[in-house]
Design an enzyme around this catalytic site. Structure first.
Site, PDB file in Angstrom:
ATOM      1  N   SER A 276       0.858  -1.182   0.000  1.00  0.00           N
ATOM      2  CA  SER A 276       0.000   0.000   0.000  1.00  0.00           C
ATOM      3  C   SER A 276       0.890   1.226   0.000  1.00  0.00           C
ATOM      4  CB  SER A 276      -0.880  -0.020   1.248  1.00  0.00           C
ATOM      5  OG  SER A 276      -1.216   1.298   1.640  1.00  0.00           O
ATOM      6  N   LYS A 282       0.762  -3.367   4.924  1.00  0.00           N
ATOM      7  CA  LYS A 282      -0.117  -4.091   4.017  1.00  0.00           C
ATOM      8  C   LYS A 282       0.621  -4.989   3.017  1.00  0.00           C
ATOM      9  CE  LYS A 282      -4.065  -3.899   3.511  1.00  0.00           C
ATOM     10  NZ  LYS A 282      -4.966  -2.850   2.994  1.00  0.00           N
ATOM     11  N   GLU A 289      -7.398 -10.401  -6.875  1.00  0.00           N
ATOM     12  CA  GLU A 289      -8.505  -9.447  -7.009  1.00  0.00           C
ATOM     13  C   GLU A 289      -8.713  -9.051  -8.472  1.00  0.00           C
ATOM     14  OE1 GLU A 289      -8.141  -6.161  -4.105  1.00  0.00           O
ATOM     15  OE2 GLU A 289      -6.981  -7.572  -2.915  1.00  0.00           O
TER      16      GLU A 289
END
Ligand code: ARG
Length: 460
Positions: A276, A282, A289
């Site tokens: 991130s 993260k 996804e």
């Protein structure tokens, strides 16, 4: 100057030219267009429709064009109407009158139908390999994880004990079926429409079978109207590709869940995860996804194709030019997804302790506890009720079926004795599920071996 300029008094308006042109997306079929034309030319010469000399000139000319495109010496003219026009124009510029004879007994309608079939066949082959390699990776991982206990779910609620290998093999099954569907669609597509002409075939004595054999196709279409109007094969392939995406998307959803701290069943390799820009901690499963997200495009391609075709009268209509972007996008998308997905799965690290911990926490051996009582002679419905009471006691006391004292068991049903703890041990619960198709480690190994053999056969 357009190929069909003779009948017109004006050039096509520039704005319309771009709108009408398909070269920006059909130029990728240049190889198939040339191969198709070579077969047509060979057939024309064999039938004496063009001279041997012209036949040879056409084929040599086309071979030169192909080599020049391949080696970057010839650039495809983006202002041409389509790839068929461009190549025929280039051929004529190179060899003169013989080039003008190539299109004898042929229309762009049967030409484009042929090119598309050949091109899709060429796209299907590497995709099939990618699918098979994913199946192989899954079966290999299943072998490594045949004994790893995890909770199986229904309603995303922990349900019964399974093995991680068993879970992976479920996807191997889906993808194996996809390979079968792809083979099936390709087999039906592998016939030549050449000779259908614009719609009504031709008066020239064509040898359609000869051209088909030249092209390595298994036969010819049987009706000239259908030959030029049929795009079922594109729809079938888009449907196969959509189903592949359904499978990859479901799998992706699980990968995403498994990567979360809530599950932590797997760890993706750093090379297949992203960070991130603001949250330093993260590690995101972006690839999974994106695969899940891209499924929408492929379904859209399928819907687009169906919708283009549904109202078309026979035979060719220009609407059909819309087929290419849809089916090419579907192939390109699935290819890209698999290119990232296969190594992501190959490098992912299962975390068996976390799976085992989750398996210990959800009363997933409750069915086995009830089955234990059935073994003692109690009818299943009564055993089910008694076990339900045990689970309620566990929840009240913050215990599991493994840690609940025998005393509680016996209060609920006097048939219980020490043996129950062995009966509800998760490893045993999984190992005993060795009905064909069940999650027992020995089954997983047998299924993985079977599938690995299948992959080997299919790769031949
Ligand atoms: N570019 C056209 C297509 O993709 C080729 C066929 C053109 N035929 C015609 N009659 N305009 O469908």
């Amino acid at each position: 100057m357009k190929l069909w300029a003779g009948r017109f008094h004006k050039e096509l308006d520039d704005k319309v030219n771009d709108f009408n042109s398909s070269i920006s997306f059909d130029s990728r079929m240049f190889r198939e267009d040339i191969t198709g034309s070579m077969a047509h030319a060979a057939m024309l010469a064999k039938q004496g429709i063009v001279s041997e000399e012209d036949g040879r000139r056409i084929r040599d000319g086309l071979a030169g064009i192909l080599a020049d495109i391949d080696e970057g010496r010839l650039e495809i003219d983006r202002s041409a109407e389509d790839i068929h026009t461009f190549i025929e124009g280039e051929l004529t510029a190179r060899i003169g009158d013989a080039g003008k004879r190539l299109h004898t007994g042929r229309s762009r309608n049967d030409q484009v139908a042929l090119d598309l079939r050949l091109h899709l066949k060429n796209l299907a082959a590497p995709l099939r390999e990618q699918l098979l390699s994913l199946v192989r990776v899954l079966a290999e991982k299943a072998l490594e994880n045949a004994d790893v206990i995890m909770p199986g779910y229904t309603h995303l609620q922990r349900a019964q004990p399974i093995t991680f290998g068993h879970h992976l093999m479920a996807y191997a099954e889906m993808l194996t079926r996809d390979v079968g569907r792809l083979d099936d669609a390709v087999k039906r597509m592998d016939v030549s429409p050449l000779g259908s002409g614009a719609l009504a075939s031709t008066t020239y004595p064509l040898d359609r079978d000869f051209a088909a054999v030249q092209l390595g196709m298994s036969g010819v279409t049987h009706n000239s109207l259908d030959g030029v109007a049929d795009r079922d094969y594109a729809v079938e392939l888009a449907a196969v590709l959509s189903l592949v995406m359904v499978h990859l998307s479901r799998f992706s959803e699980e990968i995403i869940l498994w990567c979360s701290w809530e599950f932590k069943f797997i760890e993706l390799d750093d090379a297949f995860s992203t960070g991130s820009s603001i949250m330093p901690q993260k590690k995101n499963p972006d690839i999974a996804e994106l695969v899940r997200g891209k499924s929408g495009r492929v379904f859209g391609d399928l819907m687009g194709l169906l919708t283009v075709l549904k109202g078309l009268p026979l035979a060719y209509n220009k609407d059909m030019q819309e087929d290419k972007e849809a089916i090419f996008d579907a192939f390109d998308t699935v290819r890209m997804c698999l290119t990232a997905f296969v190594p992501m799965i190959e490098t992912m690290k299962p975390l068996p302790e976390n799976m085992r911990r989750a398996a210990a926490g959800g009363f997933i051996n409750a069915t086995d506890c009830a089955d234990y009582l059935v073994g003692k002679g109690l009818p299943f419905r009564d055993a089910y009720k008694a076990t339900g009471e045990l689970v309620a006691r566990c929840i009240d006391q913050g215990l599991t079926l493994e840690t609940l004292p025998l005393q509680d068991y016996r209060q609920v049903c006097p048939l219980f004795d020490e043996g129950v703890f062995e009966a509800i041990a998760l490893e045993r619960c999984a190992a005993l599920r060795r009905v064909y198709g069940g999650p027992a480690p020995e089954n997983v190994r047998a299924q993985a071996e079977r599938v690995l053999k299948l992959v080997k056969e299919a790769e031949k």
